[in-house]
Scaffold this motif. Structure first.
Motif, PDB file in Angstrom:
ATOM      1  N   ARG A   1      -3.208  10.893  41.320  1.00 11.89           N
ATOM      2  CA  ARG A   1      -3.375  10.740  39.875  1.00 11.89           C
ATOM      3  C   ARG A   1      -3.174  12.091  39.176  1.00 11.89           C
ATOM      4  O   ARG A   1      -2.459  12.193  38.178  1.00 11.89           O
TER       5      ARG A   1
ATOM      6  N   ASP B   1      -7.911  -5.809  44.566  1.00 13.39           N
ATOM      7  CA  ASP B   1      -7.814  -4.946  43.384  1.00 13.39           C
ATOM      8  C   ASP B   1      -8.113  -3.486  43.684  1.00 13.39           C
ATOM      9  O   ASP B   1      -8.376  -2.691  42.774  1.00 13.39           O
ATOM     10  N   LEU B   2      -8.066  -3.138  44.939  1.00 20.88           N
ATOM     11  CA  LEU B   2      -8.328  -1.752  45.330  1.00 20.88           C
ATOM     12  C   LEU B   2      -7.575  -0.770  44.435  1.00 20.88           C
ATOM     13  O   LEU B   2      -6.362  -0.899  44.242  1.00 20.88           O
ATOM     14  N   LEU B   3      -8.308   0.197  43.899  1.00 24.28           N
ATOM     15  CA  LEU B   3      -7.758   1.307  43.126  1.00 24.28           C
ATOM     16  C   LEU B   3      -7.312   0.934  41.718  1.00 24.28           C
ATOM     17  O   LEU B   3      -6.758   1.772  41.005  1.00 24.28           O
ATOM     18  N   PHE B   4      -7.582  -0.298  41.319  1.00 23.37           N
ATOM     19  CA  PHE B   4      -7.254  -0.680  39.941  1.00 23.37           C
ATOM     20  C   PHE B   4      -8.504  -0.554  39.079  1.00 23.37           C
ATOM     21  O   PHE B   4      -9.535  -1.150  39.388  1.00 23.37           O
ATOM     22  N   ALA B   5      -8.415   0.180  38.010  1.00 23.47           N
ATOM     23  CA  ALA B   5      -9.551   0.328  37.109  1.00 23.47           C
ATOM     24  C   ALA B   5      -9.809  -0.999  36.407  1.00 23.47           C
ATOM     25  O   ALA B   5      -8.865  -1.711  36.069  1.00 23.47           O
ATOM     26  N   PRO B   6     -11.074  -1.330  36.187  1.00 24.73           N
ATOM     27  CA  PRO B   6     -11.353  -2.634  35.590  1.00 24.73           C
ATOM     28  C   PRO B   6     -10.652  -2.831  34.255  1.00 24.73           C
ATOM     29  O   PRO B   6     -10.170  -3.916  33.963  1.00 24.73           O
TER      30      PRO B   6
ATOM     31  N   PHE C   1      -1.654   4.009  37.347  1.00 31.31           N
ATOM     32  CA  PHE C   1      -1.255   5.030  36.374  1.00 31.31           C
ATOM     33  C   PHE C   1      -0.349   4.423  35.303  1.00 31.31           C
ATOM     34  O   PHE C   1      -0.536   4.639  34.103  1.00 31.31           O
TER      35      PHE C   1
ATOM     36  N   SER D   1      -4.067  11.501  48.086  1.00 33.25           N
ATOM     37  CA  SER D   1      -5.334  10.780  47.926  1.00 33.25           C
ATOM     38  C   SER D   1      -5.320  10.196  46.515  1.00 33.25           C
ATOM     39  O   SER D   1      -4.527  10.630  45.679  1.00 33.25           O
ATOM     40  N   PRO D   2      -6.166   9.219  46.241  1.00 36.91           N
ATOM     41  CA  PRO D   2      -6.110   8.630  44.888  1.00 36.91           C
ATOM     42  C   PRO D   2      -6.255   9.652  43.760  1.00 36.91           C
ATOM     43  O   PRO D   2      -5.435   9.692  42.845  1.00 36.91           O
ATOM     44  N   GLU D   3      -7.274  10.493  43.839  1.00 37.90           N
ATOM     45  CA  GLU D   3      -7.432  11.478  42.762  1.00 37.90           C
ATOM     46  C   GLU D   3      -6.291  12.487  42.779  1.00 37.90           C
ATOM     47  O   GLU D   3      -5.802  12.926  41.735  1.00 37.90           O
TER      48      GLU D   3
ATOM     49  N   LEU E   1      -9.848   4.820  53.185  1.00 40.67           N
ATOM     50  CA  LEU E   1      -8.963   3.777  52.646  1.00 40.67           C
ATOM     51  C   LEU E   1      -7.910   3.382  53.668  1.00 40.67           C
ATOM     52  O   LEU E   1      -7.617   2.204  53.860  1.00 40.67           O
TER      53      LEU E   1
ATOM     54  N   ASP F   1     -10.256  -4.708  49.072  1.00 38.24           N
ATOM     55  CA  ASP F   1     -10.183  -5.652  47.971  1.00 38.24           C
ATOM     56  C   ASP F   1      -8.751  -5.763  47.452  1.00 38.24           C
ATOM     57  O   ASP F   1      -8.033  -4.760  47.419  1.00 38.24           O
TER      58      ASP F   1
ATOM     59  N   THR G   1      -7.820  -1.911  33.075  1.00 41.36           N
ATOM     60  CA  THR G   1      -6.371  -2.134  33.033  1.00 41.36           C
ATOM     61  C   THR G   1      -5.926  -2.932  34.253  1.00 41.36           C
ATOM     62  O   THR G   1      -4.763  -2.886  34.651  1.00 41.36           O
ATOM     63  N   ARG G   2      -6.849  -3.698  34.810  1.00 41.84           N
ATOM     64  CA  ARG G   2      -6.624  -4.352  36.088  1.00 41.84           C
ATOM     65  C   ARG G   2      -5.534  -5.414  36.042  1.00 41.84           C
ATOM     66  O   ARG G   2      -4.709  -5.501  36.955  1.00 41.84           O
TER      67      ARG G   2
END
Lengths: 467, 467, 467
Positions: C392, C8-13, C434, C387-389, C112, C6, C15-16
């Motif tokens: 972060r 918007d991959l990895l963007f939180a809704p 972030f 990795s994403p987590e 991913l 997508d 703060t997208r």
């Protein structure tokens, strides 16, 4: 946002409305500052603060350590050397250097604190950088020369209900006496910090014991006299408002020796034992001795372990202590505190407040310990962790096991007096944001969150520290 | 929200719609409870539960440890002493004491569980506090006297497909036999917990070995006979449905001695060796022996290491085990498990489920180990970490390396029978919220999240525990 | 979402919008890859890549370790054994096996990366599973045979500004020479990895020292000659673009021996000392020696400690190194690095980049150290934590103390060439998300976030690695 600090600072968009409401209920509560390092001389003499750089940059190790890490020399920032080698003394020059590097602090708590100070204390609304440095400097310098920017006026403006300073066991507390005798109504209390007379590795330890004997009239050549000297100093500190003692040991190690074994250990230490294990054991035993004295005189005992002080010998030799080279280390509590807890951990009238620089201990050790031992409470996120993410992790990792009521509210722990309101503001905001999240997820009812916001901002600190 | 538990409990506002949808697909799945500590006697005799305090407060160490930490004495909560000193026996008085202190549990899992029990099991919709304590007590007491609140009725109402209890190696499993013989269709299985006969530090260890010999007809004076006795007991437990063994060692240490060395070690231990290293080594070796037996009899091996049991000797002496004084400790897995893994770690037909109380091991050790060794799976967030934040951390720190399929679903691990649906509900909600977040960030497709929600709530547990 | 990844991959809704805007500013920046393990032979010969399985599955330890953990044998995935026992060689069969198990990677970074490769490199928009495996295989195989899918074409398509490979100290750098002599403009540099000649535990260590002497014309029988040989090799590597050295020690331990003591230690090691402490001490001393050489030749020194290599001896004996059995271990930095830091930590012209597999060190040790020592910088989240987590957590736990400017941007650290854009894309997205969060909480101004997004994606890596 207009200005430097947004009204919604630290509130997540998705829970902002509730966070705002919670914060509205606590933002104007008085400041209770039960643990810190401001200079009592300020309140005693009430002289104007020095120039902006001397006030805000030169003494702040958060600031100069970051600039140093990026290649600025400490001398360029006016940090004095032990041998008084020449360092920068021009406040404006230091301020400019800082301003040029202010971008380094993006997303650090220093940035939040300083922006708050600039805006709320000095009325500045332009970001600090090289282009604004001089303008900011002039505005701050002008204000610092005014009477309503002297220490006592700020104390009152900051709405400080009570502040604790920290003095060594050998301190004569003359500034505290002067404050008391001045008739000023500001409440400034001391705290008993005996590291220099309980830690055999402290500079001048044996001479310090002699001095302790002179001050108290006790024979600090004997174990009994040495303990009695502590009791008298604690009583003396209590006369100046002390409700707590504070202990900054390298580890959380405690011991619970028999009276005879403790006495023998003291005798060896008193004769200058160089045995590292004995010196360590003595420090460990003294934490338990202090806890036992607390059972009688009710001083709250604070343990601040786990900092490897003065990690760089070159910096230590040239500049001395507290120059940003104190580094956290892995810290054990479960085994280390057991001797003390076996001795006094079940006491319901004792309060031992535990701090840590090792966040791995929050959920694994500290919350389980404080969640069962009546004598234990958890101090707030400390030092490097006194930051939005650090405070959030503290709540996330301690609350589910220890609850909120085994914690003790916020400590600003600072010598940076002008930043005290900023620090409490950040803590209140972080806690309100945390509570708002709990309500949004239906883990807490809204009225409970309001009650807790007040506890975390004000009441818990007063109660835990008996203020 | 009306009532005590909101339908959106634990769902973040920003991903709520999807979390709800995922949860709708799993909330009514049967409960598979593969690891727990309920009393098989309940299901065997099917007698009414005792009064509300005896059922919900007195045996719950989460509850009494928190109250104790805030100054309530265990005697006041009815916790029996070893010497039968007088303690509070009036259920209503105990319940009131608890209700007055219920605010202490804000933001703890105990609060979530108990509110769920109050509302969903007892139909209560007013928050518990001093003012409602009596009303709640009366309602609960009245319901507990009804036939449809007896153990078997609740078992069925809770939609439990299968539940495992845990019995010591010397247990005769008479309650399990009675359940089996009763014709009741509820599936209650046992699990083999041999701590008392593999841990030389266990109370009465040597006598326990004698008893093990009597029960099995094996010569537990010899290594071969001792191992054979284990095999027979495991077979006996399997007759009563056991699909797993469980091991609660202080550390995760394992050993892989030669047959001769193991035999010699056993002989020394059997003669009562006081050597701490030998006793430790024996425990370590026995984990590997158990794993080797699992290769034959296919029992799933669970390792629950890292709890410092009975941290306070004063409490242990007065009240005994399991009184809230078990404290997690730092736990190594990489070195500790190597001997066992060198022996059986590559076996694809063996399942060893690892638990931890040290969350630092999740991303650093456990996920990397379980993400490569075919024999390893990760148990869910355990004990103090069986909480919303704890379960979220578990997923965040294990999934990226071990994936979901090297985990084993949820364990309620409880003796608090009435709270079982609440505990599974919290786990399902946390997992659905976690999955919803992944979908919202496009890290997972929605149909995958639905499939995974079912795996995490139900299928993985059945598969991993061979139920 | 349409397709596999997508926008918007990895963007939180929540703060997208801002995350998108930040990402738009950096997504097309050139790739700077300062640390990795691609094969320089690819760029030198520019031959077509092999079949899809040999390119994407067989060499990827993230992939085969996960499948192995769930019961697939390495032979079935075509992983060669040391003794050339028969393994699966049919690319399509291997690919199908992988596709059937692709669900195991849900919520892992491998998923991913691979989805990104499938979509953006091979134009595939259907999810990979058993039903699509053949179709995907055919599409990929067809493209790999085209000239515009050869290494240099991909290098250019990937917009790689510079990539570093890693070669051992004894490597003749012939592929690098061939690249240089070819006239191709792609910038491929080497890095100096001397493990084989500084680690006495390395296979063939003593023979390696002999070989080092032959190559350099230095007497590697003497300490002075050995050090001189390093200097010459470093100079040689610099001729092929090297700006860094890299060191993969089991721990971060360093030493700072006197010249005489170091020489004596070398002599014992050179004679084949079997003393484990001496071998460890030699490795530790060599980190400091390398740092001292960096003062002269300005190579950036990278320390990658804390991996327990080849944890399973059975796998190591059959398949050799790098088979997914490297497990992170607890790692200390505060004591371990002190000797090196005492020696060179205050140097402003030296750059030592620290990596960790132990995330507990981020906030406790690494950020405080890098936040004060001018020579230190923090490498990005490494290996299992890339990795994403993981990324972060890296930002959350280091930024508040070390800031952004003591970090060095992203390393892809990979030998999986086709996944390089995917890896940088994930890192850029995580950093933008972030930063968006910081802006949304008013911890950073939007224009600062834009500036930082560029620093994190591009500039910091160039600056730190002197590229």
């Amino acid at each position: 946002m207009a200005g430097l600090t947004d009204p919604d600072l630290l509130f997540a968009p998705e829970t902002r409305t509730l966070a705002r409401a919670l914060y509205a209920g606590v933002k104007d509560l008085p400041i209770v500052s039960p643990h810190g390092h401001t200079d009592p001389r300020w309140y005693a003499l009430n002289e104007p603060f020095p120039d902006p750089a001397q006030l805000l940059i030169v003494p702040d190790h958060y600031i100069f350590r970051m600039l140093f890490s990026q290649g600025v020399r400490l001398e360029e920032l006016g940090v004095p050397t032990l041998e008084w080698a020449p360092v920068e003394t021009d406040g404006r020059t230091i301020w400019r250097r800082f301003a040029e590097h202010y971008y380094l602090f993006r997303s650090t708590p220093t940035r939040l604190w300083l922006d708050h100070v600039l805006e709320h204390l000095f009325g500045i609304d332009e970001p600090l950088d090289a282009s604004t440095a001089d303008r900011h400097y002039d505005m701050i310098a002008a204000l610092l020369s005014r009477d309503d920017y002297r220490p006592r006026a700020l104390f009152e403006r900051f709405n400080i209900e009570v502040i604790a300073t920290t003095e060594g066991a050998l301190d004569d507390l003359k500034w505290h006496r002067m404050i008391r005798d001045s008739g000023w109504h500001g409440r400034v209390v001391t705290a008993y910090r005996p590291d220099a007379v309980v830690d055999p590795d402290f500079e001048g330890f044996l001479a310090n014991l002699d001095r302790l004997g002179e001050i108290t009239g006790c024979d600090t050549g004997s174990w009994a006299g040495y303990l009695e000297a502590h009791r008298r100093r604690r009583a003396y500190f209590k006369e100046f408002g002390a409700t707590s003692s504070d202990h900054g040991h390298p580890t959380a190690e405690t011991a619970n020796l028999s009276g005879a074994a403790a006495e023998e250990l003291f005798n060896r230490i008193r004769r200058g034992s160089e045995d590292e294990r004995e010196r360590k054991l003595f420090r460990a035993q003294m934490l338990t001795e202090m806890a036992k004295m607390s059972l009688d005189d009710r001083l709250v005992l604070q343990i601040h372990p786990g900092s490897w002080r003065n990690h760089s010998p070159a910096i230590f030799q040239k500049f001395g202590r507290d120059k940003g080279f104190d580094i956290p280390t892995r810290t054990d509590y479960v085994a280390a505190l057991k001797p003390l807890l076996d001795c006094v951990g079940l006491e319901r009238d004792l309060t031992v407040i535990l701090f840590t620089l090792d966040e791995t201990s929050y959920a694994r050790e500290l919350a389980p310990l404080a969640g069962v031992y009546p004598a234990l409470r958890l101090g707030p996120a400390w030092w490097f962790h006194d930051s939005p993410e650090g405070m959030r992790r503290f709540r996330e990792m301690t609350t589910e096991t220890a609850g909120f009521y085994n914690t003790v509210g916020f400590n600003d722990d600072t010598r940076a007096f002008p930043s005290i309101p900023a620090r409490h503001d950040v803590a209140r905001r972080v806690d309100c944001a945390f509570l708002a999240r709990l309500v949004a997820e239906h883990r807490l009812r809204e009225e409970e969150a309001h009650e807790l916001a007040g506890e975390l901002a004000y009441t818990l600190a007063k109660r835990a520290y008996r203020l």
